[in-house]
Design a protein around this motif. Structure first.
Motif, PDB file in Angstrom:
ATOM      1  N   LEU A  76      39.662  31.091  48.473  1.00  0.00           N
ATOM      2  CA  LEU A  76      39.121  32.356  47.960  1.00  0.00           C
ATOM      3  C   LEU A  76      37.662  32.527  48.368  1.00  0.00           C
ATOM      4  O   LEU A  76      37.251  33.596  48.826  1.00  0.00           O
ATOM      5  CB  LEU A  76      39.253  32.404  46.428  1.00  0.00           C
ATOM      6  N   ALA A  77      36.894  31.447  48.233  1.00  0.00           N
ATOM      7  CA  ALA A  77      35.460  31.532  48.534  1.00  0.00           C
ATOM      8  C   ALA A  77      35.229  31.795  50.018  1.00  0.00           C
ATOM      9  O   ALA A  77      34.432  32.653  50.404  1.00  0.00           O
ATOM     10  CB  ALA A  77      34.776  30.238  48.104  1.00  0.00           C
ATOM     11  N   LYS A  78      35.955  31.068  50.867  1.00  0.00           N
ATOM     12  CA  LYS A  78      35.755  31.233  52.310  1.00  0.00           C
ATOM     13  C   LYS A  78      36.200  32.594  52.810  1.00  0.00           C
ATOM     14  O   LYS A  78      35.560  33.200  53.673  1.00  0.00           O
ATOM     15  CB  LYS A  78      36.522  30.156  53.072  1.00  0.00           C
ATOM     16  N   ALA A  79      37.317  33.035  52.276  1.00  0.00           N
ATOM     17  CA  ALA A  79      37.828  34.335  52.692  1.00  0.00           C
ATOM     18  C   ALA A  79      36.827  35.424  52.314  1.00  0.00           C
ATOM     19  O   ALA A  79      36.538  36.325  53.109  1.00  0.00           O
ATOM     20  CB  ALA A  79      39.181  34.596  52.048  1.00  0.00           C
ATOM     21  N   ALA A  80      36.273  35.304  51.114  1.00  0.00           N
ATOM     22  CA  ALA A  80      35.297  36.290  50.659  1.00  0.00           C
ATOM     23  C   ALA A  80      34.081  36.281  51.583  1.00  0.00           C
ATOM     24  O   ALA A  80      33.575  37.327  51.985  1.00  0.00           O
ATOM     25  CB  ALA A  80      34.880  35.985  49.219  1.00  0.00           C
ATOM     26  N   GLU A  81      33.669  35.059  51.952  1.00  0.00           N
ATOM     27  CA  GLU A  81      32.535  34.875  52.851  1.00  0.00           C
ATOM     28  C   GLU A  81      32.781  35.549  54.197  1.00  0.00           C
ATOM     29  O   GLU A  81      31.904  36.171  54.776  1.00  0.00           O
ATOM     30  CB  GLU A  81      32.407  33.380  53.112  1.00  0.00           C
ATOM     31  N   GLN A  82      34.009  35.387  54.687  1.00  0.00           N
ATOM     32  CA  GLN A  82      34.354  35.926  55.999  1.00  0.00           C
ATOM     33  C   GLN A  82      34.812  37.382  55.930  1.00  0.00           C
ATOM     34  O   GLN A  82      35.151  37.975  56.951  1.00  0.00           O
ATOM     35  CB  GLN A  82      35.470  35.075  56.636  1.00  0.00           C
ATOM     36  N   GLY A  83      34.858  37.909  54.723  1.00  0.00           N
ATOM     37  CA  GLY A  83      35.237  39.298  54.547  1.00  0.00           C
ATOM     38  C   GLY A  83      36.665  39.598  54.948  1.00  0.00           C
ATOM     39  O   GLY A  83      36.955  40.649  55.518  1.00  0.00           O
ATOM     40  N   ARG A  84      37.540  38.676  54.677  1.00  0.00           N
ATOM     41  CA  ARG A  84      38.945  38.974  54.951  1.00  0.00           C
ATOM     42  C   ARG A  84      39.810  38.535  53.775  1.00  0.00           C
ATOM     43  O   ARG A  84      39.380  37.732  52.949  1.00  0.00           O
ATOM     44  CB  ARG A  84      39.401  38.322  56.243  1.00  0.00           C
ATOM     45  N   GLY A 188      42.915  31.110  34.322  1.00  0.00           N
ATOM     46  CA  GLY A 188      42.970  32.521  33.942  1.00  0.00           C
ATOM     47  C   GLY A 188      42.260  33.394  34.975  1.00  0.00           C
ATOM     48  O   GLY A 188      41.315  32.967  35.637  1.00  0.00           O
ATOM     49  N   TYR A 189      42.771  34.603  35.118  1.00  0.00           N
ATOM     50  CA  TYR A 189      42.209  35.554  36.087  1.00  0.00           C
ATOM     51  C   TYR A 189      40.761  35.911  35.755  1.00  0.00           C
ATOM     52  O   TYR A 189      40.405  36.120  34.605  1.00  0.00           O
ATOM     53  CB  TYR A 189      43.070  36.827  36.085  1.00  0.00           C
ATOM     54  N   LYS A 190      39.931  35.945  36.803  1.00  0.00           N
ATOM     55  CA  LYS A 190      38.545  36.381  36.637  1.00  0.00           C
ATOM     56  C   LYS A 190      38.362  37.670  37.436  1.00  0.00           C
ATOM     57  O   LYS A 190      38.812  37.750  38.587  1.00  0.00           O
ATOM     58  CB  LYS A 190      37.584  35.317  37.170  1.00  0.00           C
ATOM     59  N   PRO A 191      37.706  38.654  36.863  1.00  0.00           N
ATOM     60  CA  PRO A 191      37.534  39.939  37.554  1.00  0.00           C
ATOM     61  C   PRO A 191      36.839  39.789  38.912  1.00  0.00           C
ATOM     62  O   PRO A 191      37.015  40.631  39.788  1.00  0.00           O
ATOM     63  CB  PRO A 191      36.660  40.738  36.588  1.00  0.00           C
ATOM     64  N   SER A 192      36.107  38.693  39.108  1.00  0.00           N
ATOM     65  CA  SER A 192      35.421  38.508  40.385  1.00  0.00           C
ATOM     66  C   SER A 192      36.395  38.104  41.499  1.00  0.00           C
ATOM     67  O   SER A 192      36.041  38.093  42.675  1.00  0.00           O
ATOM     68  CB  SER A 192      34.355  37.426  40.230  1.00  0.00           C
ATOM     69  N   GLU A 193      37.625  37.754  41.138  1.00  0.00           N
ATOM     70  CA  GLU A 193      38.592  37.316  42.141  1.00  0.00           C
ATOM     71  C   GLU A 193      39.580  38.436  42.453  1.00  0.00           C
ATOM     72  O   GLU A 193      39.852  39.275  41.603  1.00  0.00           O
ATOM     73  CB  GLU A 193      39.331  36.071  41.621  1.00  0.00           C
ATOM     74  N   PRO A 194      40.126  38.431  43.662  1.00  0.00           N
ATOM     75  CA  PRO A 194      41.062  39.498  44.028  1.00  0.00           C
ATOM     76  C   PRO A 194      42.310  39.481  43.145  1.00  0.00           C
ATOM     77  O   PRO A 194      42.796  38.409  42.784  1.00  0.00           O
ATOM     78  CB  PRO A 194      41.416  39.190  45.490  1.00  0.00           C
TER      79      PRO A 194
END
Length: 471
Positions: A76-84, A188-194
């Motif tokens: 999740l972190a890397k994908a967010a970093e790479q914008g994909r 649990g789901y966090k709003p910061s995650e997709p």
RNA sequence: GGUGGGUUGGCCGAGAGGCGAGGCAACGGACUGCAAAUCCGUGUACACGGGUUCAAAUCCCGUACCCACCUCCA
């Protein structure tokens, strides 16, 4: 003599006794598909591929499951970093992994489940743990579910650690935990995650914790009890400790044997992306062929730490070519292919049965090669040579190193074939000139031709059946 | 602090009380027009200090250094 394996749980080499006669169930922790695989990752795959091949060679019906973790914090972190999208990153890296493993002839597993495809089974397992009083939803309303380590008296048995000596788990905010060592089964789901990274569950929307996936996948595909669980040494704790605790707490007997492979390091350090790209599999394969990289890895025992160096890799490649040359010369001498299905020599069998002693197994192959080379030099006994060469081929095959294995030929493209054909025509013409010069005893001219060919990186070898060239 | 592993010849890398695994490199010999390939031969290796033993790289005690894991990890 039977196969003996080093079991991490008992810290000793003991006889392998399968749960069911003639069958072996193996679960190997594969990769978290978050970045390109490096040689360390593929070492693990090669080690367990050898185990699988050896069991198969001994008549076992092997069920081999190797998972991929395709959802976790890092992805999740890397994908967010790479914008994909996270699933695109996981999918792409999974493809890279498949290519890398194919390039070193690692057999595809019986099945390669992913965490995202096993969520219902994980939820079921978590529910059982809650029912049995070994897990609880966090009291802070986060939607997390934790495993209660204090509720499981044998927690720590795999790695022989006491709970009180352990450092607290940091895989979730400790606020909702009863004990800081408790680990997350469900996050649990966090709003910061997709939202695409969340699944519905009785405890609300969320995603799986790291360890529960393997318990779910192993029991789904291999049953509540299975024979061998493998992975890298770093996974002993917490991953495997937690897997075992949660599985057994849920009533699953789980693995009979735990096998762990050691690291491959560079400059004494664990491999990581910070060391640069040179150790990614495609980079290494620019220098040596896949079969040579595999030989390098198989030459060391799976429980031995390997200090990676290009010098050692090159040396291993030279050593392997010696074996390969012998098979080629034997094939020529036998007027065809070296047959398959040769006998494994007793030293080889003994070495492999002794906790997969591949270094001694390789030494045994070298011994047979020397015998075979002698037979070639002496000429004559074609039957002995045939048996000898077939033996070498069969032993290489157990290690996944048979040069004639179709697994290797797929790597060379049609262009390679064309290029080779073209070079052959050119070199053959030069060699004809050299033959004329040699017939005239014009050694200076003959050597000049050879030197010129050599300067292009091609070796010339004079054999009784005429000169041969090789790159 | 807890748990586990390591240190072997010029290099890589096994072994786990008594015969120098094996490979690479080097040197000598055979073969070759010369090479290459191949074969044969050549090595006082086990981090250090003690101890046990007829015998220790291997077992025991101590020391040094290195590494891994202790909730991201192959």
């Amino acid at each position: 003599m039977t196969l003996r394996l080093h079991d991490t749980a008992t810290r000793e080499v003991r006889d392998f006794v399968p749960l069911e006669e003639g069958k072996a169930g193996i679960y190997v922790c594969g990769l978290t598909v978050q970045s390109e695989p490096h040689v360390g990752h593929v070492r693990s795959a090669v080690n367990f591929d050898v185990l699988r091949r050896w069991l198969t060679a001994n008549g076992y019906d092997v069920h081999f499951i190797r998972n991929v973790t395709d959802i976790d914090d890092k992805i999740l972190a890397k994908a967010a970093e790479q914008g994909r999208p996270w699933y695109n990153l996981a999918f792409a890296m999974h493809a890279e992994l498949t290519t890398a493993l194919a390039s070193i002839n690692v057999l595809p597993p019986t099945y390669e489940p992913g965490a995202t495809g096993t969520v219902p089974e994980m939820i079921e397992l978590i529910s059982i743990l809650i029912e049995r009083g070994h897990a609880y939803p966090a009291a802070d309303g986060s939607g997390d579910v934790y495993f209660d380590v204090r509720s499981w008296p044998s927690y720590g048995e795999l790695t022989r650690q006491g709970i009180d000596d352990m450092e607290p788990a940091t895989d979730a905010d400790p606020r909702g935990k009863r004990d800081p060592r408790d680990f997350a089964l469900w996050k649990g789901y966090k709003p910061s995650e997709p939202e695409s990274a969340a699944w519905p569950s009785p405890w609300g929307k969320g995603r799986p914790g790291w360890h529960i996936e393997c318990s779910a996948m192993a029991s789904k595909y291999l049953g509540p009890a299975f024979d061998i669980h493998g992975g890298g040494v770093d996974l002993r704790f917490p991953h495997h400790e937690n897997e075992q605790a949660q599985s057994r707490a849920a009533g699953l007997p789980f693995a009979s044997y735990w096998l762990h492979n050691a690291w491959i390091t560079t400059a004494g350090e664990k491999m990581s992306k910070s060391l640069g790209n040179s150790l990614l599999v495609p980079e290494v394969l620019k220098r040596v062929r896949g079969i040579e990289l595999r030989f390098y890895m198989v030459s060391a025992h799976y429980r031995s730490h390997v200090e990676f160096s290009f010098e050692a890799l090159d040396e291993a490649a030279v050593g392997f070519r010696r074996i390969e040359n012998f098979l080629e010369r034997a094939a020529t001498s036998l007027g065809g292919e070296v047959p398959t299905g040769g006998m494994l020599c007793s030293e080889f069998i003994e070495a492999m049965d002794d906790d997969l002693g591949t270094p001694a197994a390789v030494a045994a192959i070298h011994d047979v090669v020397r015998e075979g080379n002698k037979l070639l030099t002496e000429g004559g006994d074609a039957d002995a040579l045939r048996g000898n060469a077939a033996s070498v081929r069969a032993m290489l095959d157990v290690l996944g190193l048979d040069p004639a294995d179709p697994g290797w030929t797929t790597t060379g493209g049609a262009d390679d074939e064309k290029l080779r054909g073209a070079v052959d025509v050119l070199i053959t013409a030069l060699l004809e000139d050299r033959a004329t010069a040699r017939a005239d005893k014009d050694w200076a001219r003959a050597d000049a031709i050879r030197d010129r060919i050599k300067a292009a990186g091609i070796e010339i070898e004079d054999t009784p059946s005429g000169p041969k060239w090789s790159i």
